[in-house]
Design a protein around this motif. Structure first.
Motif, PDB file in Angstrom:
ATOM      1  N   MET A   1      11.969   3.048  -9.945  1.00 37.68           N
ATOM      2  CA  MET A   1      11.125   4.224  -9.658  1.00 37.68           C
ATOM      3  C   MET A   1       9.323   3.457  -9.286  1.00 37.68           C
ATOM      4  O   MET A   1       9.264   2.803 -10.114  1.00 37.68           O
ATOM      5  CB  MET A   1      11.198   5.192 -10.403  1.00 37.68           C
ATOM      6  CG  MET A   1       9.963   6.572 -10.005  1.00 37.68           C
ATOM      7  SD  MET A   1       9.320   7.862 -11.496  1.00 37.68           S
ATOM      8  CE  MET A   1      11.330   8.580 -11.199  1.00 37.68           C
ATOM      9  N   PRO A   2       9.064   4.041  -8.211  1.00 36.46           N
ATOM     10  CA  PRO A   2       8.157   3.062  -7.716  1.00 36.46           C
ATOM     11  C   PRO A   2       6.900   3.458  -8.696  1.00 36.46           C
ATOM     12  O   PRO A   2       6.495   4.364  -9.542  1.00 36.46           O
ATOM     13  CB  PRO A   2       7.611   3.776  -5.958  1.00 36.46           C
ATOM     14  CG  PRO A   2       9.194   3.763  -5.235  1.00 36.46           C
ATOM     15  CD  PRO A   2       9.291   4.868  -6.848  1.00 36.46           C
ATOM     16  N   THR A   3       6.312   2.127  -8.986  1.00 33.71           N
ATOM     17  CA  THR A   3       4.940   2.517  -9.828  1.00 33.71           C
ATOM     18  C   THR A   3       4.307   3.595  -9.632  1.00 33.71           C
ATOM     19  O   THR A   3       3.375   4.067 -10.144  1.00 33.71           O
ATOM     20  CB  THR A   3       4.211   1.085  -9.784  1.00 33.71           C
ATOM     21  OG1 THR A   3       5.297   0.181 -10.978  1.00 33.71           O
ATOM     22  CG2 THR A   3       3.482   1.443 -11.290  1.00 33.71           C
ATOM     23  N   GLU A   4       3.743   3.628  -8.642  1.00 32.16           N
ATOM     24  CA  GLU A   4       2.819   4.740  -8.513  1.00 32.16           C
ATOM     25  C   GLU A   4       3.345   6.395  -8.657  1.00 32.16           C
ATOM     26  O   GLU A   4       2.416   6.514  -9.058  1.00 32.16           O
ATOM     27  CB  GLU A   4       2.009   4.931  -6.568  1.00 32.16           C
ATOM     28  CG  GLU A   4       1.578   5.718  -6.224  1.00 32.16           C
ATOM     29  CD  GLU A   4       0.834   5.454  -4.980  1.00 32.16           C
ATOM     30  OE1 GLU A   4       0.532   6.680  -4.072  1.00 32.16           O
ATOM     31  OE2 GLU A   4       2.194   5.684  -4.525  1.00 32.16           O
ATOM     32  N   ILE A   5       4.520   6.743  -8.208  1.00 36.59           N
ATOM     33  CA  ILE A   5       5.101   7.309  -8.783  1.00 36.59           C
ATOM     34  C   ILE A   5       5.733   8.185 -10.147  1.00 36.59           C
ATOM     35  O   ILE A   5       4.630   9.519 -10.650  1.00 36.59           O
ATOM     36  CB  ILE A   5       6.143   7.898  -7.783  1.00 36.59           C
ATOM     37  CG1 ILE A   5       6.420   7.899  -6.664  1.00 36.59           C
ATOM     38  CG2 ILE A   5       7.267   9.539  -8.376  1.00 36.59           C
ATOM     39  CD1 ILE A   5       7.735   8.160  -5.909  1.00 36.59           C
ATOM     40  N   THR A   6       5.702   6.942 -10.782  1.00 36.81           N
ATOM     41  CA  THR A   6       5.919   7.220 -11.765  1.00 36.81           C
ATOM     42  C   THR A   6       4.277   7.116 -12.889  1.00 36.81           C
ATOM     43  O   THR A   6       4.206   8.465 -13.496  1.00 36.81           O
ATOM     44  CB  THR A   6       6.349   5.869 -13.386  1.00 36.81           C
ATOM     45  OG1 THR A   6       6.997   5.535 -12.182  1.00 36.81           O
ATOM     46  CG2 THR A   6       6.147   5.922 -14.521  1.00 36.81           C
ATOM     47  N   SER A   7       3.045   6.454 -12.218  1.00 40.10           N
ATOM     48  CA  SER A   7       2.133   7.117 -12.921  1.00 40.10           C
ATOM     49  C   SER A   7       1.254   8.376 -12.360  1.00 40.10           C
ATOM     50  O   SER A   7       0.782   9.089 -12.956  1.00 40.10           O
ATOM     51  CB  SER A   7       0.735   5.396 -12.209  1.00 40.10           C
ATOM     52  OG  SER A   7      -0.470   6.038 -12.513  1.00 40.10           O
ATOM     53  N   LEU A   8       1.973   9.223 -11.368  1.00 44.52           N
ATOM     54  CA  LEU A   8       1.236  10.336 -10.491  1.00 44.52           C
ATOM     55  C   LEU A   8       1.902  11.247 -11.372  1.00 44.52           C
ATOM     56  O   LEU A   8       1.280  12.558 -11.786  1.00 44.52           O
ATOM     57  CB  LEU A   8       2.014  10.528  -8.709  1.00 44.52           C
ATOM     58  CG  LEU A   8       0.177   9.718  -8.768  1.00 44.52           C
ATOM     59  CD1 LEU A   8       1.114   9.703  -6.931  1.00 44.52           C
ATOM     60  CD2 LEU A   8      -0.381   9.969  -8.590  1.00 44.52           C
ATOM     61  N   VAL A  13       1.714  15.839 -15.442  1.00 44.61           N
ATOM     62  CA  VAL A  13       2.165  16.133 -17.359  1.00 44.61           C
ATOM     63  C   VAL A  13       1.004  16.569 -17.991  1.00 44.61           C
ATOM     64  O   VAL A  13       1.132  17.080 -18.761  1.00 44.61           O
ATOM     65  CB  VAL A  13       3.668  15.222 -17.688  1.00 44.61           C
ATOM     66  CG1 VAL A  13       3.828  15.748 -19.014  1.00 44.61           C
ATOM     67  CG2 VAL A  13       4.544  15.305 -16.784  1.00 44.61           C
ATOM     68  N   ALA A  14      -0.057  15.383 -17.913  1.00 49.49           N
ATOM     69  CA  ALA A  14      -0.755  14.939 -18.929  1.00 49.49           C
ATOM     70  C   ALA A  14      -2.065  16.418 -18.229  1.00 49.49           C
ATOM     71  O   ALA A  14      -2.244  17.219 -18.532  1.00 49.49           O
ATOM     72  CB  ALA A  14      -1.774  13.948 -18.833  1.00 49.49           C
ATOM     73  N   GLN A  15      -2.250  15.996 -17.170  1.00 50.94           N
ATOM     74  CA  GLN A  15      -3.260  17.597 -16.016  1.00 50.94           C
ATOM     75  C   GLN A  15      -2.662  19.239 -16.919  1.00 50.94           C
ATOM     76  O   GLN A  15      -3.484  19.450 -17.292  1.00 50.94           O
ATOM     77  CB  GLN A  15      -3.085  17.130 -14.568  1.00 50.94           C
ATOM     78  CG  GLN A  15      -3.661  16.507 -14.298  1.00 50.94           C
ATOM     79  CD  GLN A  15      -5.044  16.359 -14.798  1.00 50.94           C
ATOM     80  OE1 GLN A  15      -5.498  17.465 -15.206  1.00 50.94           O
ATOM     81  NE2 GLN A  15      -5.731  14.886 -14.777  1.00 50.94           N
ATOM     82  N   SER A  20      -5.264  21.824 -17.448  1.00 53.42           N
ATOM     83  CA  SER A  20      -6.591  21.525 -16.046  1.00 53.42           C
ATOM     84  C   SER A  20      -6.113  22.026 -14.652  1.00 53.42           C
ATOM     85  O   SER A  20      -5.134  21.354 -14.328  1.00 53.42           O
ATOM     86  CB  SER A  20      -6.931  19.708 -16.389  1.00 53.42           C
ATOM     87  OG  SER A  20      -7.485  20.122 -15.452  1.00 53.42           O
ATOM     88  N   GLY A  21      -6.550  22.772 -14.452  1.00 50.11           N
ATOM     89  CA  GLY A  21      -5.832  23.891 -13.280  1.00 50.11           C
ATOM     90  C   GLY A  21      -5.818  22.703 -12.159  1.00 50.11           C
ATOM     91  O   GLY A  21      -5.265  22.171 -11.313  1.00 50.11           O
ATOM     92  N   LEU A  28      -1.007  16.944  -8.035  1.00 48.92           N
ATOM     93  CA  LEU A  28       0.212  17.589  -7.577  1.00 48.92           C
ATOM     94  C   LEU A  28       0.254  17.066  -5.483  1.00 48.92           C
ATOM     95  O   LEU A  28       1.370  16.699  -5.194  1.00 48.92           O
ATOM     96  CB  LEU A  28       0.394  18.695  -7.498  1.00 48.92           C
ATOM     97  CG  LEU A  28       1.858  19.537  -7.011  1.00 48.92           C
ATOM     98  CD1 LEU A  28       2.683  19.309  -8.294  1.00 48.92           C
ATOM     99  CD2 LEU A  28       1.644  21.587  -6.767  1.00 48.92           C
ATOM    100  N   HIS A  29      -1.003  17.176  -5.405  1.00 49.16           N
ATOM    101  CA  HIS A  29      -0.990  17.340  -3.841  1.00 49.16           C
ATOM    102  C   HIS A  29      -1.278  15.723  -3.774  1.00 49.16           C
ATOM    103  O   HIS A  29       0.105  15.253  -2.655  1.00 49.16           O
ATOM    104  CB  HIS A  29      -2.643  17.470  -3.284  1.00 49.16           C
ATOM    105  CG  HIS A  29      -2.761  17.394  -2.066  1.00 49.16           C
ATOM    106  ND1 HIS A  29      -2.741  17.544  -0.347  1.00 49.16           N
ATOM    107  CD2 HIS A  29      -3.448  15.768  -1.636  1.00 49.16           C
ATOM    108  CE1 HIS A  29      -2.557  17.180   0.554  1.00 49.16           C
ATOM    109  NE2 HIS A  29      -4.179  15.999   0.258  1.00 49.16           N
TER     110      HIS A  29
END
Length: 359
Positions: A1-8, A13-15, A20-21, A28-29
């Motif tokens: 899985m691309p690192t960027e996607i894992t981080s996002l 999940v943290a948000q 935090s709306g 998400l965007h």
């Protein structure tokens, strides 16, 4: 899985965990942009990363499921969602169906709030009055959230159910449950009505067609057909032709009608509506309503049978297919041997022509 996607995904999940709306919507965007610009591989990676989280989400966070559906539209594989999204949408419809009764008991029939998240706290607080008497706080919260998030779950599920590989992977009991629960809320949700209809779509389904005028029979296989209007047009296209070649006599449908029923613009409008070429009856003699769906054709000895009758009058159809992104299949497998055809003619009941549209 691309690192960027894992981080996002970790950030998303943290948000959600921190409630935090603004942070959730922003992440998400960003995740959506990464999926869209990264191509099918990235879109699939996002779907697979989000799937385990969907079951526990509710309220505004159901937009996560909408993103997963968008990733499918961008070329991602939907298969990681087979065991979570239909079930979650089904649960949302079940809970949503219970809201009016619980609200009425709690408020003595005051009007329900509009299904927008700004009213969520009010609904949760009001339903909470019943917690000690009927149901626990957690269940009431999920019920209240369903008033606001059901449409998001349904929107995502529709995107997936129009695709044959996903549709055929959903277990039959889950489809049955979807149909039942969709029927309970379809009066106030067009998306629920569509989900119920999609859950009933037949795939790789044998169909036997009999033509009494020529005493011929045809074995076909159908799939991805949304309603009987569409079936009418596709049957006419497949079966009408030169009787010397074993086909059914009659006027073939216009190419524009067939395209509208298959993969073209589905809207025929009033200038060039499709005209049905047959009246259809099932093997039990019952009229097959154009407004119905193939799944409602009652099987005869385990097989769905249609008996062709000549049209009486002009019956027009302005919409080629109800689900624009669902591609139908209808294949003529073979013309039955005369002896086999006669066996089926001996089984079918005479047409009961007691309906205005059947007459």
């Amino acid at each position: 899985m691309p690192t960027e996607i894992t981080s996002l995904v970790d950030d998303l999940v943290a948000q959600m965990m921190s409630r935090s709306g603004p942070g959730y919507r922003q992440t998400l965007h960003r995740l959506g942009e990464a999926a869209r610009t990264g191509g099918p591989e990235s879109a699939t990676a996002v779907i697979e990363a989000l799937a385990p989280w969907l079951r526990g989400l509710q309220g505004d966070y159901a937009m996560t499921a909408v993103l997963a559906g968008a990733c499918v539209e961008w070329g991602g594989s939907p298969m990681a969602l087979v065991d979570v999204l239909p079930q979650r949408a089904s649960e949302a419809m079940m809970l949503n169906a219970a809201v009016p009764e619980f609200w009425a008991r709690a408020t003595r029939w005051r009007p329900l709030p509009e299904p927008v998240s700004a009213s969520c706290d009010r609904l949760v607080k009001t339903l909470g009055k019943l917690a000690r008497r009927d149901v626990d706080d957690g269940s009431l919260t999920r019920m209240a959230m369903s008033w606001f998030d059901m449409e998001d779950w349904l929107k995502a599920l529709i995107t997936l159910l129009v695709r044959a590989p996903f549709r055929t992977a959903v277990a039959a009991p889950v489809k049955t449950e979807l149909r039942e629960r969709a029927a309970a809320v379809a009066d106030r949700s067009q998306r629920a009505a569509w989900v119920g209809q999609l859950a009933a779509v037949l795939d790789d389904e044998p169909l036997l067609v009999l033509d009494p005028r020529t005493r011929r029979g045809y074995a076909l296989t159908m799939g991805g057909i949304g309603d009987n209007y569409q079936l009418h047009t596709l049957l006419a296209d497949r079966l009408i032709g030169d009787p010397e070649r074993g086909l059914v006599a009659g006027e073939r449908p216009a190419r524009s009608w067939v395209e509208a029923a298959t993969d073209g613009d589905p809207n025929l409008g009033t200038s060039d509506p499709a005209i049905r070429r047959f009246r259809l009856f099932d093997g039990h003699g019952a009229y097959v309503y154009p407004e119905g769906i193939p799944a409602d054709i009652e099987p005869l000895d385990g097989t769905r049978v249609l008996v062709l009758h000549a049209p009486k009058g002009t019956f027009v159809m302005g919409l080629g297919r109800v689900f624009e992104h669902m591609t139908p299949t209808l294949e003529v497998d073979r013309v039955l041997e005369p002896a086999q055809t006669q066996v089926w003619f001996d089984r079918v009941a005479p047409a009961v022509e007691n309906d205005l549209m059947a007459g």
